[in-house]
Design an enzyme around this catalytic site. Structure first.
Site, PDB file in Angstrom:
ATOM      1  N   SER A 144       0.852  -1.182   0.000  1.00 55.17           N
ATOM      2  CA  SER A 144       0.000   0.000   0.000  1.00 55.17           C
ATOM      3  C   SER A 144       0.885   1.228   0.000  1.00 55.17           C
ATOM      4  O   SER A 144       2.017   1.180   0.506  1.00 55.17           O
ATOM      5  CB  SER A 144      -0.889   0.008   1.249  1.00 55.17           C
ATOM      6  N   TYR A 157      -2.770  -0.309  10.288  1.00 53.34           N
ATOM      7  CA  TYR A 157      -2.708  -0.680   8.873  1.00 53.34           C
ATOM      8  C   TYR A 157      -1.402  -0.187   8.254  1.00 53.34           C
ATOM      9  O   TYR A 157      -0.716  -0.932   7.547  1.00 53.34           O
ATOM     10  CB  TYR A 157      -3.903  -0.078   8.141  1.00 53.34           C
TER      11      TYR A 157
END
Length: 271
Positions: A144, A157
């Site tokens: 990501s 995250y």
């Protein structure tokens, strides 16, 4: 380097039951790959398998929780028992929770690390023995942009994806010259049910952000590129990804300012 075909290659996809995993499974089926579909939700996995077969592809369904190493290794065994090899392993399974760091529980933080980071660790451990024997293979991590530009209301995250990115870079360097490649796809935010339906605390995640998100098919195309183009390393997805990368590197104070505004909005309970 010359483009390689994925036709006939054995590809493991974790988190294949929906969202990005389903999209990449269907894209690979269209190109003739033989797929090993792994996830916890068996009914949805079987639905993905039926769509793969409707497109003329082959699919093996293997229920798996990526936080359990024995189950992940069971996926590798099933792939080898069925087709005798593993040509690619896509570490796609992931979860996210939206909350300020101080509002995130230890259980939530740990779960995100276990799924996102340890799931990739277990996947690489499971795939490498077969790839070593073959002298070839591709490991694809769905990382990501949050691994490089951390989210202000997604600390767990961001930490997990930073670990995934570091794992992939480390593996790539260790495996140089082995015939095994490592590629990492870095979306900014993908318009899936999971993105909006994960737990939030102290604010509402507005559907109005949807037009700014990427779609699962964009992630799937990047995964196909990883498998077909040997020189591919890290792929920040789309204009959003490149912009986030540039702003994070060249204007970190601006990113800090924006993150602070987001955090203060969350503290007030804004959308």
């Amino acid at each position: 380097m010359a483009q390689e075909s994925v036709r006939g290659r054995v590809v493991v996809v974790t988190g294949a039951s929906s969202g990005n995993g389903k999209a990449m499974s269907l894209a690979l089926a269209d190109r003739g790959a033989r797929l090993v579909l792994a996830a916890r939700r068996v009914e949805l996995l079987e639905a993905t398998a039926r769509e793969v077969e409707d497109r003329g592809g082959e699919a093996l369904v293997v229920p798996c929780d990526v936080t359990v190493r024995e189950q992940v290794e069971g996926v590798a065994r099933a792939a080898e028992e069925r087709w005798g090899r593993i040509d690619a392993w896509i570490n796609n399974a992931g979860v996210i929770a939206w909350s300020l760091f101080e509002d995130t529980t230890e259980e939530e933080f740990r779960r995100i690390l276990e799924v996102n980071l340890m799931g990739c660790v277990y996947g690489a451990w499971a795939a490498l023995p077969a790839m070593r024997r073959q002298g070839s293979g591709v490991i694809v991590n769905i990382a990501s942009l949050a691994s490089l530009v951390a989210l202000p209301v997604g600390s767990a995250y961001s930490v997990s994806k930073a670990g995934v990115f570091a794992l992939g870079d480390s593996l790539r360097r260790e495996l140089k010259g082995s015939g095994i490649r490592v590629c990492q796809v870095m979306p900014v935010g993908v318009n899936t049910a999971g993105f909006f339906h994960q737990r939030t605390r102290g604010f509402r995640l507005s559907k109005r952000v949807a037009p700014f998100l990427q779609d699962p098919e964009t992630v799937a195309k990047a995964v196909v590129r990883c498998l077909e183009k040997p020189g591919t390393r890290n792929i920040p997805l789309g204009i959003q990804g490149k912009a986030a990368f540039v702003f994070g590197a060249l204007a970190p104070r601006l990113v800090d300012l924006f993150g602070g505004l987001v955090a203060r909005g969350v503290q007030k309970g804004d959308a």
